[in-house]
Design a protein around this motif. Structure first.
Motif, PDB file in Angstrom:
ATOM      1  N   ILE A 114      -1.627   4.090  -9.775  1.00  0.00           N
ATOM      2  CA  ILE A 114      -1.946   3.981  -8.353  1.00  0.00           C
ATOM      3  C   ILE A 114      -3.252   3.203  -8.205  1.00  0.00           C
ATOM      4  O   ILE A 114      -4.316   3.787  -7.942  1.00  0.00           O
ATOM      5  CB  ILE A 114      -2.080   5.363  -7.679  1.00  0.00           C
ATOM      6  N   ARG A 117      -6.370   4.021  -5.547  1.00  0.00           N
ATOM      7  CA  ARG A 117      -5.903   5.325  -5.067  1.00  0.00           C
ATOM      8  C   ARG A 117      -6.756   5.842  -3.915  1.00  0.00           C
ATOM      9  O   ARG A 117      -7.968   5.850  -3.972  1.00  0.00           O
ATOM     10  CB  ARG A 117      -5.933   6.296  -6.249  1.00  0.00           C
ATOM     11  N   SER A 156      -1.928   7.138  -1.737  1.00  0.00           N
ATOM     12  CA  SER A 156      -1.389   5.805  -1.978  1.00  0.00           C
ATOM     13  C   SER A 156      -0.159   5.884  -2.883  1.00  0.00           C
ATOM     14  O   SER A 156      -0.106   6.681  -3.823  1.00  0.00           O
ATOM     15  CB  SER A 156      -2.450   4.921  -2.634  1.00  0.00           C
ATOM     16  N   LYS A 157       0.817   5.025  -2.625  1.00  0.00           N
ATOM     17  CA  LYS A 157       2.031   5.011  -3.430  1.00  0.00           C
ATOM     18  C   LYS A 157       1.764   4.407  -4.807  1.00  0.00           C
ATOM     19  O   LYS A 157       1.010   3.445  -4.927  1.00  0.00           O
ATOM     20  CB  LYS A 157       3.124   4.198  -2.732  1.00  0.00           C
ATOM     21  N   PRO A 158       2.387   4.951  -5.847  1.00  0.00           N
ATOM     22  CA  PRO A 158       2.270   4.304  -7.157  1.00  0.00           C
ATOM     23  C   PRO A 158       2.975   2.950  -7.129  1.00  0.00           C
ATOM     24  O   PRO A 158       4.040   2.802  -6.519  1.00  0.00           O
ATOM     25  CB  PRO A 158       2.973   5.288  -8.101  1.00  0.00           C
ATOM     26  N   THR A 159       2.366   1.972  -7.754  1.00  0.00           N
ATOM     27  CA  THR A 159       2.966   0.639  -7.831  1.00  0.00           C
ATOM     28  C   THR A 159       3.244   0.213  -9.262  1.00  0.00           C
ATOM     29  O   THR A 159       3.993  -0.728  -9.494  1.00  0.00           O
ATOM     30  CB  THR A 159       2.044  -0.399  -7.170  1.00  0.00           C
ATOM     31  N   ASP A 160       2.633   0.896 -10.218  1.00  0.00           N
ATOM     32  CA  ASP A 160       2.806   0.554 -11.628  1.00  0.00           C
ATOM     33  C   ASP A 160       3.469   1.738 -12.326  1.00  0.00           C
ATOM     34  O   ASP A 160       2.801   2.623 -12.852  1.00  0.00           O
ATOM     35  CB  ASP A 160       1.458   0.232 -12.261  1.00  0.00           C
ATOM     36  N   TYR A 161       4.796   1.780 -12.291  1.00  0.00           N
ATOM     37  CA  TYR A 161       5.502   2.905 -12.901  1.00  0.00           C
ATOM     38  C   TYR A 161       6.757   2.405 -13.602  1.00  0.00           C
ATOM     39  O   TYR A 161       7.232   1.289 -13.359  1.00  0.00           O
ATOM     40  CB  TYR A 161       5.851   3.967 -11.858  1.00  0.00           C
ATOM     41  N   SER A 174       3.230  11.182   0.693  1.00  0.00           N
ATOM     42  CA  SER A 174       3.629   9.934   0.047  1.00  0.00           C
ATOM     43  C   SER A 174       5.108  10.044  -0.316  1.00  0.00           C
ATOM     44  O   SER A 174       5.581  11.122  -0.713  1.00  0.00           O
ATOM     45  CB  SER A 174       2.807   9.714  -1.222  1.00  0.00           C
ATOM     46  N   TRP A 179       7.152  10.481 -10.897  1.00  0.00           N
ATOM     47  CA  TRP A 179       7.390   9.193 -11.527  1.00  0.00           C
ATOM     48  C   TRP A 179       6.881   9.226 -12.963  1.00  0.00           C
ATOM     49  O   TRP A 179       6.143  10.124 -13.350  1.00  0.00           O
ATOM     50  CB  TRP A 179       6.716   8.068 -10.743  1.00  0.00           C
ATOM     51  N   ARG A 181       5.471   6.645 -16.379  1.00  0.00           N
ATOM     52  CA  ARG A 181       4.952   5.347 -16.796  1.00  0.00           C
ATOM     53  C   ARG A 181       4.516   5.442 -18.256  1.00  0.00           C
ATOM     54  O   ARG A 181       4.494   6.525 -18.841  1.00  0.00           O
ATOM     55  CB  ARG A 181       3.811   4.853 -15.899  1.00  0.00           C
TER      56      ARG A 181
END
Length: 220
Positions: A114, A117, A156-161, A174, A179, A181
């Motif tokens: 995130i 974050r 904040s939404k995770p973007t790197d997963y 959210s 998730w 990663r």
């Protein structure tokens, strides 16, 4: 019978229903949990970290102790320990309020997937409908859509997963609930649910937590 997993349980800086939480964890017969405060984890007292198969983070610290300066503080401190664990391939699981620990630490943002974050709001006692977004993932074995009353995080939404496993359309939360990663060689799992006994007694929450720990440690 195979040897039980050894999981370090990192707690601190946040109240919780320890009785019901422990009842849930100790019912997982294939895992032994070893409670640790964050300072013990960071300083690796007794070289305990090397003895663990993985770690369940349920902590809420905001300032990190600096082992190079025991009386000082640094937002770099968790980086050293998590970096070593990642290279060692230990399982890493971040549960509920651990997702909002060290909010000013860019490294933890990257660990959780995130970047930047930010927590806009939170609310207790919110009825939530949870959707299984990836039913084919090993962690989602036996899972189905479910409802739970829990604390929501408008984070904040995770973007790197790698995999998005559970979601919600509740506007107070959210949309990403669970998730996975990669953290170097480690498998990492994040689960936003888990505030109190209404989660700890929910069979689908317990299944997601249990199977997520097993997956992070390469057992499923």
């Amino acid at each position: 019978m195979s040897e039980k997993l050894k999981i370090g349980l990192i707690i601190g800086a946040h109240e919780f229903d320890s009785y019901m939480f422990d009842e849930m964890l100790y019912a997982m017969e294939d895992i032994t949990f070893y409670p640790m405060i964050m300072r013990s984890f960071i300083y690796n007292v007794g070289h305990t970290n090397e003895k663990m198969d993985g770690f369940l983070f349920f902590n809420f610290e905001q300032e990190a102790d600096d082992p190079k300066s025991p009386c000082g503080n640094s937002d770099l401190l968790p980086e050293d320990t998590l970096y070593r664990l990642g290279h060692g391939g230990k399982g890493l699981f971040f549960l509920h309020h651990a997702l909002t620990a060290y909010m000013d630490c860019a490294y933890i943002d990257r660990v959780l997937g995130i970047p930047g974050r930010k927590l806009d709001s939170y609310e207790h006692n919110v009825p939530m409908k949870i959707h299984v977004a990836d039913p084919g993932h090993p962690i989602m074995q036996g899972m189905e859509d479910f409802e739970v009353i829990d604390e929501t995080y408008a984070i904040s939404k995770p973007t790197d997963y790698e995999d998005l496993l559970l979601t919600t359309d509740n506007a107070k939360s959210s949309p990403a609930i669970m998730w996975t990663r990669k953290q170097d060689k480690s498998r990492l799992v994040c689960l936003a649910l888990g505030h109190d006994d209404r989660a700890y007694t929910n069979p689908f929450f317990v299944r997601a937590l249990h199977q997520g720990i097993l997956w992070s440690c390469h057992k499923i």
